[in-house]
Design an enzyme around this catalytic site. Structure first.
Site, mmCIF file in Angstrom:
data_model
loop_
_atom_site.group_PDB
_atom_site.id
_atom_site.type_symbol
_atom_site.label_atom_id
_atom_site.label_comp_id
_atom_site.label_asym_id
_atom_site.label_seq_id
_atom_site.Cartn_x
_atom_site.Cartn_y
_atom_site.Cartn_z
ATOM 1 N N HIS A 119 37.301 45.306 37.692
ATOM 2 C CA HIS A 119 38.279 44.234 37.908
ATOM 3 C C HIS A 119 38.925 44.288 39.289
ATOM 4 C CE1 HIS A 119 38.748 43.889 33.226
ATOM 5 N NE2 HIS A 119 37.629 43.373 33.685
ATOM 6 N N CYS A 132 37.565 34.539 54.207
ATOM 7 C CA CYS A 132 37.144 34.952 55.556
ATOM 8 C C CYS A 132 36.627 36.394 55.547
ATOM 9 C CB CYS A 132 38.321 34.869 56.536
ATOM 10 S SG CYS A 132 38.856 33.166 56.802
ATOM 11 N N CYS A 144 46.134 35.250 56.077
ATOM 12 C CA CYS A 144 44.903 35.605 56.772
ATOM 13 C C CYS A 144 45.077 35.193 58.234
ATOM 14 C CB CYS A 144 43.735 34.853 56.135
ATOM 15 S SG CYS A 144 42.186 35.036 57.045
ATOM 16 N N THR A 185 41.522 51.778 26.255
ATOM 17 C CA THR A 185 41.283 50.339 26.376
ATOM 18 C C THR A 185 41.240 49.702 24.996
ATOM 19 O OG1 THR A 185 39.759 48.601 27.124
ATOM 20 C CG2 THR A 185 38.772 50.760 26.647
ATOM 21 N N SER A 186 41.786 48.483 24.905
ATOM 22 C CA SER A 186 41.853 47.802 23.615
ATOM 23 C C SER A 186 40.484 47.256 23.187
ATOM 24 C CB SER A 186 42.863 46.654 23.694
ATOM 25 O OG SER A 186 42.532 45.792 24.762
ATOM 26 N N ASN A 210 41.915 56.739 22.171
ATOM 27 C CA ASN A 210 42.871 55.626 22.341
ATOM 28 C C ASN A 210 44.089 55.844 21.457
ATOM 29 O OD1 ASN A 210 42.702 53.081 23.924
ATOM 30 N ND2 ASN A 210 43.392 52.209 21.989
ATOM 31 N N ALA A 228 45.475 59.999 25.849
ATOM 32 C CA ALA A 228 44.349 60.459 26.663
ATOM 33 C C ALA A 228 44.727 61.703 27.474
ATOM 34 C CB ALA A 228 43.909 59.342 27.607
HETATM 35 P P1 OAD Z 1 45.197 46.809 27.006
HETATM 36 O O1 OAD Z 1 46.651 46.704 27.280
HETATM 37 O O2 OAD Z 1 44.526 45.655 26.363
HETATM 38 O O3 OAD Z 1 44.907 48.090 26.102
HETATM 39 C C1 OAD Z 1 45.404 49.358 26.439
HETATM 40 C C2 OAD Z 1 45.064 50.306 25.307
HETATM 41 O O4 OAD Z 1 45.501 51.613 25.706
HETATM 42 C C3 OAD Z 1 45.738 49.986 23.981
HETATM 43 O O5 OAD Z 1 44.754 49.906 22.944
HETATM 44 C C4 OAD Z 1 46.702 51.170 23.741
HETATM 45 O O6 OAD Z 1 46.727 51.575 22.381
HETATM 46 C C5 OAD Z 1 46.037 52.264 24.578
HETATM 47 N N1 OAD Z 1 46.956 53.306 25.077
HETATM 48 C C6 OAD Z 1 48.254 53.191 25.467
HETATM 49 N N2 OAD Z 1 48.725 54.366 25.896
HETATM 50 C C7 OAD Z 1 47.720 55.270 25.773
HETATM 51 C C8 OAD Z 1 47.585 56.658 26.060
HETATM 52 N N3 OAD Z 1 48.583 57.384 26.558
HETATM 53 N N4 OAD Z 1 46.384 57.251 25.818
HETATM 54 C C9 OAD Z 1 45.348 56.527 25.305
HETATM 55 N N5 OAD Z 1 45.427 55.222 25.009
HETATM 56 C C10 OAD Z 1 46.585 54.577 25.254
HETATM 57 O O7 OAD Z 1 44.498 47.189 28.409
HETATM 58 P P2 OAD Z 1 42.956 47.081 28.796
HETATM 59 O O8 OAD Z 1 42.077 47.372 27.653
HETATM 60 O O9 OAD Z 1 42.790 47.869 30.046
HETATM 61 O O10 OAD Z 1 42.164 42.420 33.027
HETATM 62 O O11 OAD Z 1 42.851 45.546 29.163
HETATM 63 C C11 OAD Z 1 41.639 45.050 29.655
HETATM 64 C C12 OAD Z 1 41.906 43.990 30.694
HETATM 65 O O12 OAD Z 1 42.801 42.998 30.170
HETATM 66 C C13 OAD Z 1 42.611 44.469 31.942
HETATM 67 O O13 OAD Z 1 41.759 45.078 32.887
HETATM 68 C C14 OAD Z 1 43.226 43.211 32.475
HETATM 69 C C15 OAD Z 1 43.763 42.623 31.189
HETATM 70 O O14 OAD Z 1 43.925 41.243 31.172
HETATM 71 C C16 OAD Z 1 42.343 41.744 34.172
HETATM 72 O O15 OAD Z 1 43.409 41.728 34.746
HETATM 73 C C17 OAD Z 1 41.117 41.029 34.654
#
Ligand code: OAD
Length: 248
Positions: A119, A132, A144, A185-186, A210, A228
């Site tokens: 991302h 550019c 820019c 990650t969710s 997670n 984590a």
């Molecule tokens: P999310 O906010 O969707 O999920 C984060 C996950 O991390 C959740 O399931 C929490 O339970 C878990 N979590 C929180 N604290 C934790 C810890 N200490 N150890 C382990 N797990 C923990 O974030 P992402 O999955 O990264 O995209 O979201 C994916 C994408 O959605 C992002 O990259 C962003 C967003 O919209 C863009 O901006 C393009």
């Protein structure tokens, strides 16, 4: 912390390892995730007002300021034990690729080298109007210098394609690995959320770490619900530091 013997055995034999990370890995560094109901960024801000090209067109300053705030938070934050454990795995495993959805730069600061950023990266910029070439940018004023257009953050917004090379590298590595980790990650945002399936379809072991259950939880070979920053260092100790996992 105890890990199943079967997991330890399989990880010790693994030659190719891929780790996918999301916002949860940086939560213990004090950075907000996206979807946590109380503290997640998307519980306070509407993505369509901040993370789309249309939003930027409507109000560049508003979007620039929001990213500048997030950039400052990322710079103030420090990599945590989870980031460092991932860099430790890279140092010890024969082949390793980190695939991150995070844009905060904390993995690099923890020492990760073999990585793709699906991302983008919040510390980079692009010219919004004309894309550019080069980086003749006036960061302070968000302009820019080549064309006078606005600077946008070098991240992927909703409705945009992921960087082709990054996605290709991530997909190839997932399809060829022996073990695939999904960490913090969710598992809701595609195409990243599909990588574990590609790994599993090609015979890899899938391990999730997670805090909360996700759609992957019932399907993973092993799922650890917790932080984590606690689970990963314990696993690294077991497998690679005391355990004699396959080295470089
Ligand atoms: P999310 O906010 O969707 O999920 C984060 C996950 O991390 C959740 O399931 C929490 O339970 C878990 N979590 C929180 N604290 C934790 C810890 N200490 N150890 C382990 N797990 C923990 O974030 P992402 O999955 O990264 O995209 O979201 C994916 C994408 O959605 C992002 O990259 C962003 C967003 O919209 C863009 O901006 C393009």
């Amino acid at each position: 912390m105890n890990f199943p013997e079967s997991l330890i055995e399989q990880l010790r034999r693994a030659r190719r390892i891929v780790a996918l990370t999301g916002a949860g890995i940086s939560a213990e560094s004090g950075l907000a995730t996206f979807r946590d109901t109380q503290s997640g960024l998307w519980s306070k801000f509407r993505p369509e007002e901040l993370a789309t090209a249309e939003a930027f067109q409507r109000d560049p300053k508003f979007v620039q300021d929001w990213y500048a705030w997030r950039r400052q938070n990322a710079l103030k934050a420090k990599p945590n034990a989870g980031h460092r454990a991932i860099a430790d795995i890279e140092e010890r495993a024969p082949e390793f690729l980190l695939v991150t959805q995070n844009v905060d730069g904390l993995h690099q600061r923890a020492g990760s080298k073999e990585m793709v950023e699906l991302h983008g990266n919040i510390h980079r910029f692009r010219c919004f109007e004309n894309d550019c070439a080069g980086d003749n940018f006036d960061i302070e004023n968000g302009r820019c210098r080549s064309c006078g257009g606005h600077l946008r953050p070098g991240v992927v917004w909703f409705g945009e394609m992921l960087p082709v090379h990054a996605l290709e590298s991530a997909t190839n590595a997932a399809e060829q690995c022996d073990a695939f980790f999904s960490i913090g990650t969710s598992s809701l945002v595609y195409p990243a959320a599909d990588l574990w399936r590609r790994a599993k379809d090609n015979g890899a072991l899938v391990i999730e770490i997670n805090k909360d259950p996700t759609p992957l939880t019932p399907l993973a070979d092993y799922s650890f619900l917790g932080r984590a920053g606690e689970i990963l260092p314990a696993l690294v100790q077991h497998i690679w530091i005391h355990g004699g996992g396959v080295g470089k």
